[in-house]
Design a protein around this motif. Structure first.
Motif, PDB file in Angstrom:
ATOM      1  N   PRO A  39     -15.824 -20.099 -51.273  1.00  0.00           N
ATOM      2  CA  PRO A  39     -16.640 -21.235 -51.751  1.00  0.00           C
ATOM      3  C   PRO A  39     -17.469 -21.821 -50.614  1.00  0.00           C
ATOM      4  O   PRO A  39     -16.948 -22.068 -49.518  1.00  0.00           O
ATOM      5  CB  PRO A  39     -15.593 -22.221 -52.271  1.00  0.00           C
ATOM      6  CG  PRO A  39     -14.444 -21.363 -52.690  1.00  0.00           C
ATOM      7  CD  PRO A  39     -14.413 -20.226 -51.715  1.00  0.00           C
ATOM      8  N   VAL A  40     -18.749 -22.059 -50.887  1.00  0.00           N
ATOM      9  CA  VAL A  40     -19.672 -22.482 -49.822  1.00  0.00           C
ATOM     10  C   VAL A  40     -19.233 -23.807 -49.210  1.00  0.00           C
ATOM     11  O   VAL A  40     -19.427 -24.044 -48.018  1.00  0.00           O
ATOM     12  CB  VAL A  40     -21.104 -22.584 -50.394  1.00  0.00           C
ATOM     13  CG1 VAL A  40     -22.073 -23.070 -49.325  1.00  0.00           C
ATOM     14  CG2 VAL A  40     -21.558 -21.237 -50.916  1.00  0.00           C
ATOM     15  N   ARG A  41     -18.638 -24.673 -50.000  1.00  0.00           N
ATOM     16  CA  ARG A  41     -18.190 -25.970 -49.465  1.00  0.00           C
ATOM     17  C   ARG A  41     -17.127 -25.805 -48.382  1.00  0.00           C
ATOM     18  O   ARG A  41     -16.929 -26.704 -47.551  1.00  0.00           O
ATOM     19  CB  ARG A  41     -17.641 -26.840 -50.600  1.00  0.00           C
ATOM     20  CG  ARG A  41     -18.721 -27.440 -51.481  1.00  0.00           C
ATOM     21  CD  ARG A  41     -18.136 -28.440 -52.458  1.00  0.00           C
ATOM     22  NE  ARG A  41     -19.180 -29.133 -53.197  1.00  0.00           N
ATOM     23  CZ  ARG A  41     -19.856 -30.166 -52.750  1.00  0.00           C
ATOM     24  NH1 ARG A  41     -19.595 -30.634 -51.536  1.00  0.00           N
ATOM     25  NH2 ARG A  41     -20.786 -30.738 -53.478  1.00  0.00           N
ATOM     26  N   TYR A  82     -30.327 -25.090 -46.022  1.00  0.00           N
ATOM     27  CA  TYR A  82     -30.515 -23.706 -46.482  1.00  0.00           C
ATOM     28  C   TYR A  82     -30.445 -23.584 -48.008  1.00  0.00           C
ATOM     29  O   TYR A  82     -30.522 -22.467 -48.524  1.00  0.00           O
ATOM     30  CB  TYR A  82     -29.459 -22.801 -45.844  1.00  0.00           C
ATOM     31  CG  TYR A  82     -29.608 -22.682 -44.344  1.00  0.00           C
ATOM     32  CD1 TYR A  82     -30.538 -21.814 -43.781  1.00  0.00           C
ATOM     33  CD2 TYR A  82     -28.816 -23.440 -43.484  1.00  0.00           C
ATOM     34  CE1 TYR A  82     -30.669 -21.700 -42.403  1.00  0.00           C
ATOM     35  CE2 TYR A  82     -28.942 -23.330 -42.101  1.00  0.00           C
ATOM     36  CZ  TYR A  82     -29.872 -22.472 -41.574  1.00  0.00           C
ATOM     37  OH  TYR A  82     -30.013 -22.364 -40.204  1.00  0.00           O
ATOM     38  N   GLU A  83     -30.293 -24.710 -48.708  1.00  0.00           N
ATOM     39  CA  GLU A  83     -30.185 -24.708 -50.177  1.00  0.00           C
ATOM     40  C   GLU A  83     -29.061 -23.783 -50.641  1.00  0.00           C
ATOM     41  O   GLU A  83     -29.264 -22.878 -51.449  1.00  0.00           O
ATOM     42  CB  GLU A  83     -31.509 -24.308 -50.819  1.00  0.00           C
ATOM     43  CG  GLU A  83     -32.618 -25.321 -50.599  1.00  0.00           C
ATOM     44  CD  GLU A  83     -33.861 -25.016 -51.404  1.00  0.00           C
ATOM     45  OE1 GLU A  83     -34.130 -25.714 -52.378  1.00  0.00           O
ATOM     46  OE2 GLU A  83     -34.561 -24.047 -51.033  1.00  0.00           O
ATOM     47  N   LEU A  84     -27.877 -24.036 -50.111  1.00  0.00           N
ATOM     48  CA  LEU A  84     -26.708 -23.222 -50.443  1.00  0.00           C
ATOM     49  C   LEU A  84     -25.892 -23.944 -51.513  1.00  0.00           C
ATOM     50  O   LEU A  84     -25.030 -24.770 -51.208  1.00  0.00           O
ATOM     51  CB  LEU A  84     -25.857 -22.966 -49.202  1.00  0.00           C
ATOM     52  CG  LEU A  84     -26.563 -22.252 -48.052  1.00  0.00           C
ATOM     53  CD1 LEU A  84     -25.624 -22.085 -46.862  1.00  0.00           C
ATOM     54  CD2 LEU A  84     -27.102 -20.904 -48.491  1.00  0.00           C
ATOM     55  N   GLY A  85     -26.188 -23.670 -52.767  1.00  0.00           N
ATOM     56  CA  GLY A  85     -25.453 -24.294 -53.862  1.00  0.00           C
ATOM     57  C   GLY A  85     -26.384 -24.998 -54.829  1.00  0.00           C
ATOM     58  O   GLY A  85     -27.455 -25.477 -54.455  1.00  0.00           O
ATOM     59  N   LEU A  86     -25.971 -25.057 -56.083  1.00  0.00           N
ATOM     60  CA  LEU A  86     -26.805 -25.680 -57.108  1.00  0.00           C
ATOM     61  C   LEU A  86     -27.023 -27.158 -56.843  1.00  0.00           C
ATOM     62  O   LEU A  86     -28.065 -27.704 -57.200  1.00  0.00           O
ATOM     63  CB  LEU A  86     -26.158 -25.477 -58.487  1.00  0.00           C
ATOM     64  CG  LEU A  86     -26.123 -24.037 -59.001  1.00  0.00           C
ATOM     65  CD1 LEU A  86     -25.381 -23.968 -60.317  1.00  0.00           C
ATOM     66  CD2 LEU A  86     -27.533 -23.499 -59.156  1.00  0.00           C
ATOM     67  N   ASP A  87     -26.044 -27.837 -56.253  1.00  0.00           N
ATOM     68  CA  ASP A  87     -26.210 -29.258 -55.971  1.00  0.00           C
ATOM     69  C   ASP A  87     -26.963 -29.509 -54.670  1.00  0.00           C
ATOM     70  O   ASP A  87     -27.092 -30.665 -54.256  1.00  0.00           O
ATOM     71  CB  ASP A  87     -24.848 -29.941 -55.928  1.00  0.00           C
ATOM     72  CG  ASP A  87     -23.924 -29.312 -54.905  1.00  0.00           C
ATOM     73  OD1 ASP A  87     -24.266 -28.235 -54.388  1.00  0.00           O
ATOM     74  OD2 ASP A  87     -22.868 -29.900 -54.614  1.00  0.00           O
ATOM     75  N   SER A  88     -27.465 -28.441 -54.025  1.00  0.00           N
ATOM     76  CA  SER A  88     -28.226 -28.597 -52.780  1.00  0.00           C
ATOM     77  C   SER A  88     -29.667 -28.119 -52.916  1.00  0.00           C
ATOM     78  O   SER A  88     -30.370 -27.988 -51.911  1.00  0.00           O
ATOM     79  CB  SER A  88     -27.538 -27.826 -51.644  1.00  0.00           C
ATOM     80  OG  SER A  88     -26.234 -28.292 -51.441  1.00  0.00           O
ATOM     81  N   LEU A  89     -30.103 -27.845 -54.140  1.00  0.00           N
ATOM     82  CA  LEU A  89     -31.479 -27.393 -54.333  1.00  0.00           C
ATOM     83  C   LEU A  89     -32.451 -28.519 -53.996  1.00  0.00           C
ATOM     84  O   LEU A  89     -32.234 -29.676 -54.374  1.00  0.00           O
ATOM     85  CB  LEU A  89     -31.683 -26.952 -55.783  1.00  0.00           C
ATOM     86  CG  LEU A  89     -30.979 -25.665 -56.208  1.00  0.00           C
ATOM     87  CD1 LEU A  89     -31.215 -25.400 -57.691  1.00  0.00           C
ATOM     88  CD2 LEU A  89     -31.459 -24.495 -55.377  1.00  0.00           C
ATOM     89  N   GLN A  90     -33.519 -28.176 -53.279  1.00  0.00           N
ATOM     90  CA  GLN A  90     -34.534 -29.162 -52.902  1.00  0.00           C
ATOM     91  C   GLN A  90     -35.605 -29.211 -53.991  1.00  0.00           C
ATOM     92  O   GLN A  90     -36.637 -28.556 -53.904  1.00  0.00           O
ATOM     93  CB  GLN A  90     -35.154 -28.780 -51.547  1.00  0.00           C
ATOM     94  CG  GLN A  90     -34.155 -28.685 -50.421  1.00  0.00           C
ATOM     95  CD  GLN A  90     -33.498 -30.019 -50.116  1.00  0.00           C
ATOM     96  OE1 GLN A  90     -34.141 -31.062 -50.155  1.00  0.00           O
ATOM     97  NE2 GLN A  90     -32.202 -29.992 -49.848  1.00  0.00           N
ATOM     98  N   LEU A  91     -35.322 -29.976 -55.030  1.00  0.00           N
ATOM     99  CA  LEU A  91     -36.265 -30.120 -56.134  1.00  0.00           C
ATOM    100  C   LEU A  91     -37.299 -31.186 -55.779  1.00  0.00           C
ATOM    101  O   LEU A  91     -36.986 -32.169 -55.105  1.00  0.00           O
ATOM    102  CB  LEU A  91     -35.525 -30.500 -57.410  1.00  0.00           C
ATOM    103  CG  LEU A  91     -34.410 -29.520 -57.812  1.00  0.00           C
ATOM    104  CD1 LEU A  91     -33.622 -30.069 -58.985  1.00  0.00           C
ATOM    105  CD2 LEU A  91     -34.990 -28.165 -58.145  1.00  0.00           C
ATOM    106  N   SER A  92     -38.527 -31.007 -56.239  1.00  0.00           N
ATOM    107  CA  SER A  92     -39.627 -31.899 -55.863  1.00  0.00           C
ATOM    108  C   SER A  92     -40.193 -32.587 -57.090  1.00  0.00           C
ATOM    109  O   SER A  92     -41.058 -32.029 -57.772  1.00  0.00           O
ATOM    110  CB  SER A  92     -40.733 -31.097 -55.161  1.00  0.00           C
ATOM    111  OG  SER A  92     -40.212 -30.413 -54.044  1.00  0.00           O
TER     112      SER A  92
END
Length: 254
Positions: A110-112, A123-133
């Motif tokens: 697990p990435v966490r 690095y946007e590793l995980g769905l809760d870390s996506l950099q949405l704009s």
């Protein structure tokens, strides 16, 4: 003195040699989507090279691999519905300037457990870390609610997902993982990013491109709609009228 200068000059090279290097690859660099396409199984594999030292024991050293497959970014409009007088109506909405059309992440653990929140965000590793704009400003609570809603919608369609422990590492050198490409995947230029992580730090990274495109009649229709939108629209209307007229004529005859 001369030896000292030689040592200084060679230091960067020696430090560079000490860093591990990733040599990734994918089973398919290009995926063709035809009318019978039902999805694909993508094998991502590679090797970890340690130029200046023997390969560490994976169980002891804790070297881990994370693989992220991303689709091209696109503008997205998310609408929120609420129940009014017994029916569902549009209540609020948020437009995103760019969001990945496809996102899948596979990891050996697990990435966490591998990196902290800051590194996951970089690095946007995980769905809760996506950099949405988002295109417009909103309060953090509202944005978080829409972010979660968009991720949930795309996860239900199989376009966003996480696969913890899907990466297998052999002898601390070779690795492989399988990721599913769903039938409704969008077309475009994809990337497969591989990260080597140890002691909470990203030691190496490498990227391989993947081209997903339509083929056959679907490709012809998609290109026509994109390059000759007016002619495509008129042809579609004309075909609809002719088919409707033909169905009506057959119904009257029989």
């Amino acid at each position: 003195m001369r030896r000292a200068w030689l040592a200084v000059a060679a230091a960067p090279l020696l430090m560079g040699q000490a860093q591990p290097v990733l040599v990734p690859d994918v089973s398919q660099r290009a995926i063709e989507i035809a009318y019978s396409f039902t999805g694909a199984e993508l094998l991502l594999f590679g090797a970890i090279l340690y130029p200046d030292s023997p390969a560490p024991d994976h169980n002891r050293a804790g070297a881990d691999i994370v693989i992220v497959v991303k689709g091209p970014t696109e503008s997205v409009l998310v609408r929120e519905k609420e129940k009014f007088a017994g029916i569902w109506v549009n209540a609020d909405r948020m437009r995103y300037r760019s969001a990945p059309s496809f996102y899948a992440i596979a990891s050996s653990r697990p990435v966490r457990e591998l990196v902290d929140d800051r590194t996951r965000a970089i690095y946007e590793l995980g769905l809760d870390s996506l950099q949405l704009s988002p295109a417009s400003g909103a309060s953090p609570d509202v944005q978080s609610r829409f972010d979660a809603g968009m991720v949930d919608l795309r996860s239900r369609r199989g376009l966003y997902y996480e696969a913890s422990r899907a990466v297998e590492i052999t002898d601390g050198v070779l690795y492989r993982a399988r990721l599913h490409i769903p039938a409704r995947v969008p077309v475009g230029k994809f990337t497969a990013e591989t990260f080597l992580i140890r002691d909470g730090r990203v030691l190496a990274a490498a990227v391989r491109p993947i081209d997903i495109r339509k083929s056959g009649f679907e490709r012809f229709v998609a290109r026509s709609a994109d390059r000759h939108s007016l002619a495509y629209g008129l042809t579609a209307v004309l075909l609809s009228v002719l088919l409707g007229w033909g169905a009506g004529a057959l119904w009257r005859r029989f």
